[in-house]
Design an enzyme around this catalytic site. Structure first.
Site, PDB file in Angstrom:
ATOM      1  N   LYS A  52       0.842  -1.203   0.000  1.00  0.00           N
ATOM      2  CA  LYS A  52       0.000   0.000   0.000  1.00  0.00           C
ATOM      3  C   LYS A  52       0.876   1.252   0.000  1.00  0.00           C
ATOM      4  O   LYS A  52       0.576   2.230  -0.675  1.00  0.00           O
ATOM      5  CB  LYS A  52      -0.951  -0.025   1.206  1.00  0.00           C
ATOM      6  CG  LYS A  52      -2.075  -1.061   1.042  1.00  0.00           C
ATOM      7  CD  LYS A  52      -2.873  -1.328   2.310  1.00  0.00           C
ATOM      8  CE  LYS A  52      -3.806  -2.527   2.075  1.00  0.00           C
ATOM      9  NZ  LYS A  52      -4.592  -2.920   3.261  1.00  0.00           N
ATOM     10  N   GLN A  96      -5.349  -1.823   9.317  1.00  0.00           N
ATOM     11  CA  GLN A  96      -5.068  -3.116   8.688  1.00  0.00           C
ATOM     12  C   GLN A  96      -5.614  -4.239   9.567  1.00  0.00           C
ATOM     13  O   GLN A  96      -5.359  -4.277  10.767  1.00  0.00           O
ATOM     14  CB  GLN A  96      -3.552  -3.275   8.484  1.00  0.00           C
ATOM     15  CG  GLN A  96      -3.150  -4.529   7.757  1.00  0.00           C
ATOM     16  CD  GLN A  96      -3.624  -4.582   6.310  1.00  0.00           C
ATOM     17  OE1 GLN A  96      -3.692  -3.580   5.620  1.00  0.00           O
ATOM     18  NE2 GLN A  96      -3.958  -5.773   5.841  1.00  0.00           N
ATOM     19  N   ASP A 119     -11.536   2.126   3.268  1.00  0.00           N
ATOM     20  CA  ASP A 119     -11.735   0.675   3.133  1.00  0.00           C
ATOM     21  C   ASP A 119     -13.217   0.330   2.953  1.00  0.00           C
ATOM     22  O   ASP A 119     -13.557  -0.794   2.567  1.00  0.00           O
ATOM     23  CB  ASP A 119     -11.236  -0.035   4.405  1.00  0.00           C
ATOM     24  CG  ASP A 119      -9.948  -0.814   4.177  1.00  0.00           C
ATOM     25  OD1 ASP A 119      -9.699  -1.220   3.028  1.00  0.00           O
ATOM     26  OD2 ASP A 119      -9.217  -1.022   5.152  1.00  0.00           O
TER      27      ASP A 119
HETATM   28  N1  GUN Z   1      -6.866  -7.357   5.615  1.00  0.00           N
HETATM   29  C1  GUN Z   1      -7.050  -8.120   4.504  1.00  0.00           C
HETATM   30  N2  GUN Z   1      -7.571  -7.365   3.506  1.00  0.00           N
HETATM   31  C2  GUN Z   1      -7.717  -6.128   4.004  1.00  0.00           C
HETATM   32  C3  GUN Z   1      -8.208  -4.906   3.443  1.00  0.00           C
HETATM   33  O1  GUN Z   1      -8.629  -4.806   2.288  1.00  0.00           O
HETATM   34  N3  GUN Z   1      -8.188  -3.837   4.275  1.00  0.00           N
HETATM   35  C4  GUN Z   1      -7.744  -3.907   5.547  1.00  0.00           C
HETATM   36  N4  GUN Z   1      -7.792  -2.805   6.292  1.00  0.00           N
HETATM   37  N5  GUN Z   1      -7.292  -5.014   6.088  1.00  0.00           N
HETATM   38  C5  GUN Z   1      -7.273  -6.119   5.313  1.00  0.00           C
END
Ligand code: GUN
Length: 283
Positions: A52, A96, A119
């Site tokens: 990211k 996350q 998200d």
């Molecule tokens: N953990 C696995 N996929 C994701 C996601 O798309 N966003 C977040 N925040 N955590 C994750």
């Protein structure tokens, strides 16, 4: 003939377009910023967060990382989120997942300002998605929708099966596909005769986390197969939830792992950060 859906290439194209948009914002003195909160030392999460941050760099989005040990309390976590909510220089906030068990992730997601919830996990955005309002859409389902659009895969009237009912993928994917007028079945660990259900589907989306679960005999000839899985096979090699080698001989369209859904998830996160930035600046 089978078409390979190149998520990596499409994600690159989307990020390049976003880069231009971000350059224009910067000319106006607006600098998009994403704040990412990472709790604990889960190696997979560390890789996701690194990817990211790389995407932010490519698109020109500022990236602020907030790292906490597993011992962080719920109050400290919520306090961090509240501070980021109030910080006008921060446009997007991402927590996350997963986070350690003693923490309440739902309460944390509900604490994120819905206007910064890139998200799409806050209940406000989840609710808006379900009634078809403009909102932040969870990045993986949103990325899959973009793939369908790019490859002119029509959903209207099609039978779709989603394997997995998570809040991150399965449920928002259902809403996205309903919006496109597909007839959707969501399967999960308690579903009986899952193979019979998969066999009827024009479109199969697998997000269950079981290496190579979907076999060629389970899918209809010419089905569209989207693989959200990210597993290791018996030799430690990265693989999806679909037995790609064999299923790809039967599918009309299929996504590879890696290089399919994964890069699209990150591209749509960047899209949501730019959307949040514009929204917060009344653009
Ligand atoms: N953990 C696995 N996929 C994701 C996601 O798309 N966003 C977040 N925040 N955590 C994750």
């Amino acid at each position: 003939m089978t078409t390979l859906i190149d998520g990596k290439a499409l994600a690159k194209k989307i990020k390049e377009e976003l880069r231009q948009e971000v350059d224009t914002l910067k000319e106006k003195g607006i600098n998009p910023k994403l704040a990412v909160i990472l709790v604990g030392d889960d190696p997979a999460s560390q890789v996701y967060v690194r990817n990211k941050s790389k995407a932010c760099e490519m698109v020109g989005v500022e990236f602020d990382e907030f790292l906490f040990p597993s011992s962080i309390t719920q109050e400290e976590l919520l306090g961090t989120i509240k501070k980021l909510n109030e910080d006008d220089s921060v446009n997007g906030i991402l927590l996350q997942s997963p986070i350690p068990d003693h923490l309440d992730i739902r309460e944390a997601f509900e604490t994120i300002d819905p206007r910064k919830d890139v998200d799409g996990f806050n209940a406000i955005n989840v609710g808006k998605l379900s009634i078809g309002d403009d909102c932040f859409i969870a990045c993986t389902p949103y990325g899959i929708v973009k793939m369908f659009e790019e490859y002119n895969i029509e959903l209207e009237g099609k039978r779709a099966v989603i394997i997995g009912r998570s809040n991150i993928v399965g449920k928002p994917m259902l809403q996205c596909m309903l919006k496109k007028n597909a007839t959707v079945t969501v399967c999960h660990s308690k579903t009986k005769n899952i193979e019979d259900i998969i066999k009827e589907a024009d479109i199969v989306i697998c997000a269950m986390g079981k290496a190579k679960f979907v076999k060629d005999y389970m899918v209809k000839d010419g089905a569209v197969v989207i693989d959200v899985g990210m597993n290791r096979d018996e030799n430690g090699k990265l693989c999806g939830d679909v037995d790609f080698e064999n299923v790809s001989k039967k599918a009309s369209f299929i996504t590879p792992v890696p290089g399919g859904v994964g890069p699209m998830t990150i591209a749509m996160l960047m899209n949501n950060v730019v959307k949040a930035t514009k929204m917060q600046n009344n653009m």
